[in-house]
Design a protein around this motif. Structure first.
Motif, mmCIF file in Angstrom:
data_model
loop_
_atom_site.group_PDB
_atom_site.id
_atom_site.type_symbol
_atom_site.label_atom_id
_atom_site.label_comp_id
_atom_site.label_asym_id
_atom_site.label_seq_id
_atom_site.Cartn_x
_atom_site.Cartn_y
_atom_site.Cartn_z
ATOM 1 N N TRP A 112 1.090 -1.811 0.027
ATOM 2 C CA TRP A 112 0.222 0.208 0.062
ATOM 3 C C TRP A 112 0.599 1.091 0.140
ATOM 4 O O TRP A 112 0.788 1.942 -0.932
ATOM 5 N N ASP A 113 1.816 1.037 1.231
ATOM 6 C CA ASP A 113 3.001 2.361 0.655
ATOM 7 C C ASP A 113 3.475 1.968 0.007
ATOM 8 O O ASP A 113 4.609 3.434 0.033
ATOM 9 N N HIS A 114 4.169 1.964 -1.263
ATOM 10 C CA HIS A 114 4.764 1.681 -1.844
ATOM 11 C C HIS A 114 4.990 3.204 -2.743
ATOM 12 O O HIS A 114 4.176 3.139 -3.216
ATOM 13 N N PRO A 115 6.415 3.874 -2.533
ATOM 14 C CA PRO A 115 6.433 5.423 -3.323
ATOM 15 C C PRO A 115 6.180 5.391 -4.634
ATOM 16 O O PRO A 115 5.993 6.296 -5.379
ATOM 17 N N PHE A 116 6.538 4.089 -5.542
ATOM 18 C CA PHE A 116 6.573 4.227 -6.966
ATOM 19 C C PHE A 116 5.336 3.482 -7.686
ATOM 20 O O PHE A 116 5.426 2.262 -7.149
ATOM 21 N N PRO A 117 5.131 3.767 -9.312
ATOM 22 C CA PRO A 117 4.414 2.870 -9.936
ATOM 23 C C PRO A 117 5.094 1.457 -10.327
ATOM 24 O O PRO A 117 3.651 0.888 -10.937
ATOM 25 N N THR A 118 6.258 0.876 -10.077
ATOM 26 C CA THR A 118 6.421 0.046 -10.759
ATOM 27 C C THR A 118 7.357 -0.531 -9.527
ATOM 28 O O THR A 118 7.310 0.077 -8.643
ATOM 29 N N CYS A 119 7.571 -2.408 -9.898
ATOM 30 C CA CYS A 119 7.763 -2.873 -8.396
ATOM 31 C C CYS A 119 9.494 -2.262 -9.119
ATOM 32 O O CYS A 119 10.316 -1.874 -9.843
ATOM 33 N N GLU A 120 10.463 -3.247 -7.777
ATOM 34 C CA GLU A 120 12.226 -3.209 -7.721
ATOM 35 C C GLU A 120 12.742 -3.627 -8.956
ATOM 36 O O GLU A 120 13.024 -3.639 -9.310
ATOM 37 N N SER A 121 12.026 -4.932 -9.190
ATOM 38 C CA SER A 121 12.488 -5.690 -10.151
ATOM 39 C C SER A 121 12.569 -5.221 -11.919
ATOM 40 O O SER A 121 13.085 -4.849 -12.781
ATOM 41 N N CYS A 122 10.876 -4.834 -11.338
ATOM 42 C CA CYS A 122 10.066 -3.615 -13.330
ATOM 43 C C CYS A 122 11.303 -2.248 -13.057
ATOM 44 O O CYS A 122 11.592 -1.831 -14.508
#
Length: 109
Positions: free
Chosen positions: A84-94
């Protein structure tokens, strides 16, 4: 405004509740209506609209509680579920994959 100029009764705001957006717009419309009622000294009628506005506010709060449970944040590239609190629109691996490709593209001649 025309009602005030022509000294006619104010038209009632339209209240809709099918979606969160409609509820929020209804809340604003009732608030504007209340502003005019107070300016015109219509305090008795304003009591009804204050209660209705409070009910709309309660509906908005309830809708937020239920709709937030349905909301899932996903990576815009791969669709992976994100915290929920992920600051970016993409995941780390992408993100890493995208920047890894850019670094290699810089050195291609």
């Amino acid at each position: 405004m025309y009602s005030i100029i022509q000294e006619k009764e104010l038209p009632e705001p339209i209240v809709k509740d099918r979606s969160l957006e409609e509820l929020e717009l209804s809340y604003k419309a009732v608030g504007l209506h209340l502003l005019f009622l107070y300016r015109l000294g219509e305090r008795t009628e304003a009591i009804y609209w204050e209660r209705l506005r409070e009910e709309i506010s309660d509906q908005v709060q309830e809708r937020l509680k239920t709709d937030i449970k349905k909301f899932v944040k996903k990576c815009k590239t791969c669709g992976k579920k994100l915290p929920w609190d992920h600051p970016f629109p993409t995941c780390e691996s992408c993100y890493r994959e995208k920047h890894r490709r850019y670094r290699y593209d810089e050195y291609d001649f």
